[in-house]
Scaffold this active site. Structure first.
Site, PDB file in Angstrom:
ATOM      1  N   CYS A  70       5.843   1.864   9.683  1.00  0.00           N
ATOM      2  CA  CYS A  70       5.935   3.320   9.480  1.00  0.00           C
ATOM      3  C   CYS A  70       6.169   4.041  10.798  1.00  0.00           C
ATOM      4  O   CYS A  70       6.924   5.007  10.869  1.00  0.00           O
ATOM      5  CB  CYS A  70       4.664   3.859   8.822  1.00  0.00           C
ATOM      6  SG  CYS A  70       4.325   3.120   7.223  1.00  0.00           S
ATOM      7  N   ARG A  72       7.751   2.601   0.057  1.00  0.00           N
ATOM      8  CA  ARG A  72       8.726   3.385   0.835  1.00  0.00           C
ATOM      9  C   ARG A  72       9.795   3.905  -0.118  1.00  0.00           C
ATOM     10  O   ARG A  72      10.779   3.220  -0.398  1.00  0.00           O
ATOM     11  CB  ARG A  72       9.357   2.521   1.928  1.00  0.00           C
ATOM     12  CG  ARG A  72       8.342   1.976   2.896  1.00  0.00           C
ATOM     13  CD  ARG A  72       8.959   1.114   3.996  1.00  0.00           C
ATOM     14  NE  ARG A  72       7.911   0.276   4.568  1.00  0.00           N
ATOM     15  CZ  ARG A  72       7.024   0.684   5.466  1.00  0.00           C
ATOM     16  NH1 ARG A  72       7.058   1.912   5.917  1.00  0.00           N
ATOM     17  NH2 ARG A  72       6.095  -0.144   5.915  1.00  0.00           N
TER      18      ARG A  72
END
Ligand code: BEZ
Length: 235
Positions: free
Chosen positions: A53, A136
């Protein structure tokens, strides 16, 4: 007694983006109303203070201006709280250097979603992958608040932001010129003309000097890179 079905349907391409009000690192947002008139990429990430991330946020923040020039705003989300978001983004700016990027300030809003309400509304929770983290997900939402594309990646796979940019420009080009874009298209490549609706139309197309028709169903035409960029950038 009949069991109440509590599963929220997943949003789909062609539908209005589900509405929500949320707290973010840039203040409260009223989505998608606040974003009318621009394209928006609403994307989720599994958790703050995680390496994949972090690499994604640095890359996206580094490209924010490029997306802005294509009339596209970015909005992130994870099921972490606001103080975690703020501390993580500060740490990224102060300490993380990655692929030549450093001192990266994430200026786009990052939604706090500890209740998971927004993540559930947008189908970002995938229990087969995780019950406690959003996957995601990437939602492309057009200036009329219509969902135009959705892409999902698993927790372990960092996104390719050049591909997200390519997809954005391709959709804008399709809207602007009434064409479709073939596999791996980038501005400057030939574009696709939708298949003819009748035999007469097909014959006409095969004879059209501006088109390159390999058969009645496969016609392409030239579209200058400059023309594309002029139409989609800084509108
Ligand atoms: C990461 O961003 O590094 C990550 C987050 C959740 C699961 C696996 C990796």
């Amino acid at each position: 007694m009949e069991e109440k079905n509590t599963i929220t349907p997943m949003p789909r391409i062609g539908e209005k983006a589900p509405e929500f009000v949320a707290q973010t690192t840039q203040g409260q947002i009223n989505f998608p109303q606040d974003y009318k008139g621009s394209w928006t990429i609403l994307f989720s990430h599994p958790a703050d203070f995680t390496p994949v991330c972090t690499s994604e946020f640095m890359t996206f923040a580094n490209m924010e201006e490029k997306f802005a020039e294509a009339n596209c705003k970015l909005v992130g989300l994870s099921v972490d709280g606001l103080y975690s978001h703020i501390a993580w983004l500060r740490t990224i700016k102060e300490k993380i250097e990655y692929k030549g990027m450093k001192d990266i300030e994430v200026k786009f809003p990052l939604i706090e979603d500890i209740t998971m309400d927004v993540a559930k509304k947008y189908g970002m929770m995938m229990p087969g992958e995780s019950n406690t983290k959003a996957v995601r997900a990437v939602f492309f939402i057009d200036p009329n608040s219509i969902i135009r594309a959705i892409i999902y990646y698993p927790l372990s796979l960092g996104r390719n932001f050049d591909e997200l940019y390519r997809a954005l420009i391709a959709m804008q080009t399709a809207d602007e010129f009434g064409i479709a874009t073939p596999a791996d298209w980038v501005p400057g490549d030939d574009v696709i003309i939708s298949p003819a609706g009748s035999c007469g139309m097909a014959k006409e197309r095969m004879e059209d000097k501006d088109l390159d028709c390999k058969d009645w169903f496969f016609c392409t035409k030239k579209l200058d890179k400059e023309k594309v960029l002029k139409a989609v950038l800084k509108k």
